[in-house]
Design a protein around this motif. Structure first.
Motif, PDB file in Angstrom:
ATOM      1  N   ARG A 275       6.646  -3.295  -5.890  1.00 30.49           N
ATOM      2  CA  ARG A 275       5.782  -3.091  -6.502  1.00 30.49           C
ATOM      3  C   ARG A 275       4.817  -3.872  -8.216  1.00 30.49           C
ATOM      4  NH1 ARG A 275       7.637   2.875  -6.159  1.00 30.49           N
ATOM      5  NH2 ARG A 275       7.166   2.932  -3.575  1.00 30.49           N
TER       6      ARG A 275
ATOM      7  N   PHE B 100      10.474  11.882  -6.316  1.00 34.36           N
ATOM      8  CA  PHE B 100      10.381  12.043  -5.215  1.00 34.36           C
ATOM      9  C   PHE B 100       9.670  13.922  -4.902  1.00 34.36           C
ATOM     10  CE2 PHE B 100      11.245   9.072  -2.308  1.00 34.36           C
ATOM     11  CZ  PHE B 100      10.297   7.990  -2.910  1.00 34.36           C
TER      12      PHE B 100
ATOM     13  N   ASP C 178      11.441  -1.946  -7.424  1.00 30.91           N
ATOM     14  CA  ASP C 178      10.816  -2.004  -6.373  1.00 30.91           C
ATOM     15  C   ASP C 178      10.066  -3.069  -6.541  1.00 30.91           C
ATOM     16  OD1 ASP C 178       9.204  -2.104  -4.238  1.00 30.91           O
ATOM     17  OD2 ASP C 178       9.066  -0.151  -3.440  1.00 30.91           O
TER      18      ASP C 178
ATOM     19  N   LEU D 196       0.617  -1.234   0.118  1.00 31.12           N
ATOM     20  CA  LEU D 196      -0.217  -0.054   0.499  1.00 31.12           C
ATOM     21  C   LEU D 196       0.893   1.366  -0.670  1.00 31.12           C
ATOM     22  CD1 LEU D 196      -2.718  -1.205   2.302  1.00 31.12           C
ATOM     23  CD2 LEU D 196      -2.813  -1.155  -0.024  1.00 31.12           C
TER      24      LEU D 196
ATOM     25  N   LYS E 285      12.833  -3.643  -1.656  1.00 33.49           N
ATOM     26  CA  LYS E 285      12.919  -2.573  -2.282  1.00 33.49           C
ATOM     27  C   LYS E 285      14.060  -1.572  -2.480  1.00 33.49           C
ATOM     28  CE  LYS E 285       8.412  -0.714  -0.603  1.00 33.49           C
ATOM     29  NZ  LYS E 285       7.805  -0.887  -1.197  1.00 33.49           N
ATOM     30  N   ARG E 286      13.224  -0.763  -3.266  1.00 33.28           N
ATOM     31  CA  ARG E 286      14.548   0.840  -3.466  1.00 33.28           C
ATOM     32  C   ARG E 286      15.613  -0.337  -3.791  1.00 33.28           C
ATOM     33  NH1 ARG E 286      16.210   4.714   1.280  1.00 33.28           N
ATOM     34  NH2 ARG E 286      14.189   3.725   2.118  1.00 33.28           N
TER      35      ARG E 286
ATOM     36  N   GLY F  41     -11.849  -2.223 -10.062  1.00 30.95           N
ATOM     37  CA  GLY F  41     -11.325  -3.141  -9.449  1.00 30.95           C
ATOM     38  C   GLY F  41     -12.262  -3.130  -8.149  1.00 30.95           C
TER      39      GLY F  41
ATOM     40  N   ARG G 294       4.490  15.447  -7.365  1.00 28.83           N
ATOM     41  CA  ARG G 294       3.468  14.463  -7.812  1.00 28.83           C
ATOM     42  C   ARG G 294       2.568  14.853  -8.666  1.00 28.83           C
ATOM     43  NH1 ARG G 294       4.371  10.523  -4.842  1.00 28.83           N
ATOM     44  NH2 ARG G 294       1.799  10.360  -4.302  1.00 28.83           N
TER      45      ARG G 294
ATOM     46  N   SER H 298     -13.006  -2.381  -3.627  1.00 26.87           N
ATOM     47  CA  SER H 298     -11.991  -1.515  -2.755  1.00 26.87           C
ATOM     48  C   SER H 298     -11.214  -2.866  -1.947  1.00 26.87           C
ATOM     49  CB  SER H 298     -12.639  -0.254  -2.001  1.00 26.87           C
ATOM     50  OG  SER H 298     -14.258  -0.607  -1.503  1.00 26.87           O
ATOM     51  N   GLU H 299     -12.075  -3.904  -1.316  1.00 23.87           N
ATOM     52  CA  GLU H 299     -11.884  -4.377  -0.461  1.00 23.87           C
ATOM     53  C   GLU H 299     -10.908  -5.675  -1.054  1.00 23.87           C
ATOM     54  OE1 GLU H 299     -13.609  -3.117   2.971  1.00 23.87           O
ATOM     55  OE2 GLU H 299     -14.331  -1.618   1.543  1.00 23.87           O
TER      56      GLU H 299
ATOM     57  N   PRO I 201       0.824   6.206  -0.970  1.00 25.57           N
ATOM     58  CA  PRO I 201       1.105   7.791  -0.581  1.00 25.57           C
ATOM     59  C   PRO I 201       3.004   8.168  -1.018  1.00 25.57           C
ATOM     60  CG  PRO I 201       0.387   6.333   0.929  1.00 25.57           C
ATOM     61  CD  PRO I 201       0.630   5.343  -0.245  1.00 25.57           C
ATOM     62  N   ILE I 202       3.666   7.512  -1.030  1.00 24.91           N
ATOM     63  CA  ILE I 202       4.973   7.398  -1.634  1.00 24.91           C
ATOM     64  C   ILE I 202       5.449   6.592  -2.745  1.00 24.91           C
ATOM     65  CG2 ILE I 202       5.669   7.355   1.050  1.00 24.91           C
ATOM     66  CD1 ILE I 202       6.990   4.603   0.054  1.00 24.91           C
TER      67      ILE I 202
ATOM     68  N   THR J 114      -7.918  -0.012 -10.727  1.00 26.42           N
ATOM     69  CA  THR J 114      -8.523   0.171  -9.404  1.00 26.42           C
ATOM     70  C   THR J 114      -9.888   0.920  -9.206  1.00 26.42           C
ATOM     71  OG1 THR J 114      -6.349  -0.926  -8.793  1.00 26.42           O
ATOM     72  CG2 THR J 114      -8.548  -1.350  -7.194  1.00 26.42           C
ATOM     73  N   TYR J 115      -9.908   1.904  -9.552  1.00 32.56           N
ATOM     74  CA  TYR J 115     -11.012   2.806  -8.612  1.00 32.56           C
ATOM     75  C   TYR J 115     -11.959   2.523 -10.344  1.00 32.56           C
ATOM     76  CZ  TYR J 115      -8.746   5.683  -5.523  1.00 32.56           C
ATOM     77  OH  TYR J 115      -8.498   6.339  -4.811  1.00 32.56           O
TER      78      TYR J 115
END
Ligand code: SF4
Ligand code: SF4
Ligand code: SF4
Ligand code: FES
Lengths: 187, 496
Positions: free
Chosen positions: B157, B220, B154, B107, B143-144, B128, B223, B130-131, B110-111, B124-125
């Motif tokens: 993902r 980073f 990563d 999840l 990762k990284r 898909g 956005r 949501s649960e 956010p990053i 997914t929106y």
């Protein structure tokens, strides 16, 4: 158009009965319970619903809980938030290098708190937000951070609200079979 | 052109070329984007992700009509075909694919730099759920992971679409990334974590449908929903790839390729992609500055143009006019007309082209060499220019980066290293930053601030578009040259 004035009666012209009636009201009010407040000696009461100065949460290890995802910046209707993200060596790779809230713009709506996926920004109960210069109203990362323990009550309250919303959403979805059902109900 | 046959999509009749790829046909005809992970228009098709399933009915052997789910990226248009993109069976199949992909997906939104332009998020929106229904712990992956100077990997993902694996053989002709290990343990990587090499690594971040391969340079920085993408053309070599420039808070933060079937398809090279820092440099020149005995005088843009016109008119045919190879066709034409009025030739600085890489990058740093030659400007080598410069009665060097080319600097190297040029008292330079050694400096817009046409090495005309606003007061190159020409005419040159 003519305005017909009615002439005052004798007792009205005397004024004294009116003065006495007024004094009676004043007298009665003196014994009624007070609803004004002697601010600032008597501060405002604070409840979990109080939305004051938005604050960032500092985690136990000292790092901000914020990952600079920018959602609060985007949600903010007053463009009060400015974020620069950057890389960190910690397990969560991203953190804010700059996080500014311009309290002259902030309207204390709480949208940032609602948008945050990381429980990193909360509305505190601080409502005394006065200052002498414009600059001192722009709060940076260090000024905004507070330990998570400061927000326990608010976190619980926000959690409850989210939970209630989620339940409504799921119920609406089950009823209509539409996954955006509840969202569609609220414009 | 293949034969057009009738085909029914979502119960409506359309015409489609026989044998065409269904996924493209549907998008082209109905405008509906069928979700896809492994399919990419410019890569070999493998049909491995199953995300593009639709329900079709087509004649099967034995002349029976059979209704089935099919992956639209590997199905071709046949006679008598019916397609339903949103039938319950199709929707259900795609939702199932998404659920499995998300079962082990971190999840990370956010990053994650991909968030906001992530197909996995979007699908997914869109279709898909949501649960999640799985209670197994999510699979942990590395990762990284550094894959060299350009790309960060990563593995958590990754959706194992293998676009990145197919990219290198298809575009560069050699393999670099692989699917390592098998089945549920599969990950993307290079042997022994060796860094990726080559001039096309940046494309991985564009084709990866998730945030598994991200650009180190963009990591980073912004956005993506805050950036303003603008179409333009790359000016780092004479290929002129179609690009999209992402600006954020008035700065260029990322450059991505834009599809152009005749030039660059979906790709661009790393030279063009990453050398944009010079467009963000502070200290821009926004006025005309004349070097005087005691220092410098600010003439303003108009005063500067007047002064330039006077100097050039007085030198007449002895004036030396040289344009940067970055000039647009329009600016080249304006320079040409100014030269005609003065009775002299217009030149453009033509650096020696380097070696290309055989894919897109031509190695020729002069983006508009072909266009300026076609216009009738005479190429002039940096050596010749250096030789003529001090002897000329008056000289005008026009256009962004001309001094970089003169001094043999990398045009993407920014502003720091441009040395003082000894160009004589009546020398004029039009550039983005103040330059030492010239009698007069006039401001120029950079390649991301001006509009115009460049003609690439294939002879195709492509548009430059103003992506960023120019600093206040800096005129367009054509307008500035026209003002100089007017001033020159006032001082006796026969302009026009
Ligand atoms: S929404 Fe939360 S995590 Fe994201 S930038 Fe704002 S405070 Fe940070
Ligand atoms: S790849 Fe897409 S879905 Fe996955 S974390 Fe990144 S934005 Fe979110
Ligand atoms: S890294 Fe990206 S492009 Fe490569 S297989 Fe994974 S998801 Fe696909
Ligand atoms: S896009 Fe068709 S199977 Fe992956």
């Amino acid at each position: 158009m003519t305005v017909r004035r009615h002439s005052l009666s004798w007792s009205e012209r005397l004024y004294l009965p009116a003065v006495a009636r007024g004094l009676a009201i004043t007298l009665r009010a003196m014994f009624r319970p007070r609803f004004t407040r002697q601010y600032p000696e008597e501060p405002m009461p604070k409840y979990p619903v109080t939305r004051g100065q938005p604050r960032l949460v500092r985690k136990e290890d000292g790092a901000p809980a914020c990952v600079s995802c920018g959602l609060c910046e985007y949600a903010c209707p007053a463009f009060a938030i400015t974020i620069d993200g950057g890389e960190t060596e910690r397990f969560i790779e991203r953190e804010p290098k700059r996080f500014e809230i311009d309290m002259l713009r902030c309207i204390l709506c709480g949208f940032c708190e609602e948008a945050c996926p990381k429980d990193a920004i909360f509305m505190s109960q601080e409502l005394e937000l006065a200052g002498y210069t414009r600059e001192e109203h722009v709060l940076g990362l260090e000024q905004l951070l507070r330990p998570a323990s400061d927000f326990e009550e608010r976190m619980r309250y926000v959690g409850e609200i989210n939970h209630r919303w989620h339940a409504t959403e799921l119920a609406a979805r089950a009823r209509t079979g539409n996954k955006d059902a509840a969202a569609a109900g609220h414009p | 052109m293949a034969e057009l046959i009738p085909i029914t999509i979502n119960d409506r009749e359309h015409q489609a070329p026989l044998g065409a790829r269904l996924i493209d046909v549907i998008t082209e005809i109905t405008g509906e984007e069928i979700p896809r992970f492994c399919y990419h228009r410019d890569l070999p098709v493998v049909g491995s992700c199953r995300m593009c399933q639709v329900e079709i009915e087509a004649p099967a052997p034995g002349n029976v009509l059979r209704k089935a789910l099919a992956i639209s990226c590997r199905t071709s248009v046949q006679r008598g075909m019916q397609v339903w993109t949103q039938s319950p069976a199709a929707q259900n199949a795609r939702r199932g694919v998404l659920e499995f992909l998300l079962k082990d997906h971190p999840l990370d939104c956010p990053i994650c730099d991909k968030a906001g332009e992530c197909p996995l998020q979007d699908y997914t929106y869109r279709e898909g759920q949501s649960e999640g229904r799985s209670h197994d712990p999510r699979r942990k992956r590395r990762k990284r992971v550094s894959l060299g100077d350009v790309i960060v990997l990563d593995q958590e993902r990754c959706v194992l679409c293998s676009r990145c694996v197919r990219f290198f053989p298809a575009v560069e002709g050699r393999e670099q990334l692989q699917v390592l290990d098998i089945a549920n343990r599969s990950v993307i990587g290079t042997f022994d974590d060796r860094p990726l090499t080559g001039n096309y690594q940046g494309n991985l971040a564009d084709i990866c449908p998730v945030g598994a391969l991200t650009l180190r340079k963009f990591r980073f920085q912004a956005r993506v929903w805050n950036t303003r993408p603008m179409p333009s053309t790359c000016t780092r070599c004479s290929r002129g790839c179609a690009i999209q420039v992402d600006a954020y808070r008035g700065r260029v933060v990322r450059i991505r390729p834009r599809y152009d079937a005749e030039v660059n398809k979906s790709w661009m090279c790393d030279v063009g992609r990453f050398t944009f820092d010079d467009w963000n440099l502070p200290g821009r020149l926004a006025t005309g500055i004349q070097a005087t005995a005691g220092g410098a005088t600010d003439l303003g843009v108009d005063g500067g143009a007047q002064c330039a016109g006077q100097w050039l008119a007085e030198a007449g045919a002895a004036a030396l006019l040289v344009g940067s190879p970055c000039l647009t066709q329009e600016e080249g034409q304006a320079l040409l007309e100014l030269a005609r009025g003065l009775g002299t030739d217009a030149h453009f600085l033509a650096p020696e082209p380097g070696a290309g890489d055989g894919v897109l990058y031509t190695g020729d740093p002069a983006p508009n060499r072909r266009g300026l030659t076609d216009l009738g400007l005479t190429p002039m080598s940096p050596e010749d220019l250096r030789r003529h410069l001090s002897g000329a009665g008056a000289s005008l060097l026009a256009g962004e980066k001309i001094l970089h080319f003169l001094h043999g600097l990398d045009p993407g190297s920014g502003d720091v290293a441009v040395p003082a040029t000894n160009a004589g008292p009546r020398s004029i330079v039009i550039d983005t930053h103040p330059r030492e050694g010239f009698g007069l400096c006039l401001p120029a817009r950079s390649a991301v601030e001006k509009g115009g046409t460049v003609r690439n090495v294939q002879g195709l005309d492509r548009r430059l578009r103003p992506v960023l606003p120019a600093p206040p007061g800096v005129p367009d190159g054509v307008a500035l040259l026209a003002r100089i020409a007017t001033a020159a005419a006032r001082h006796g040159a026969l302009v026009g």
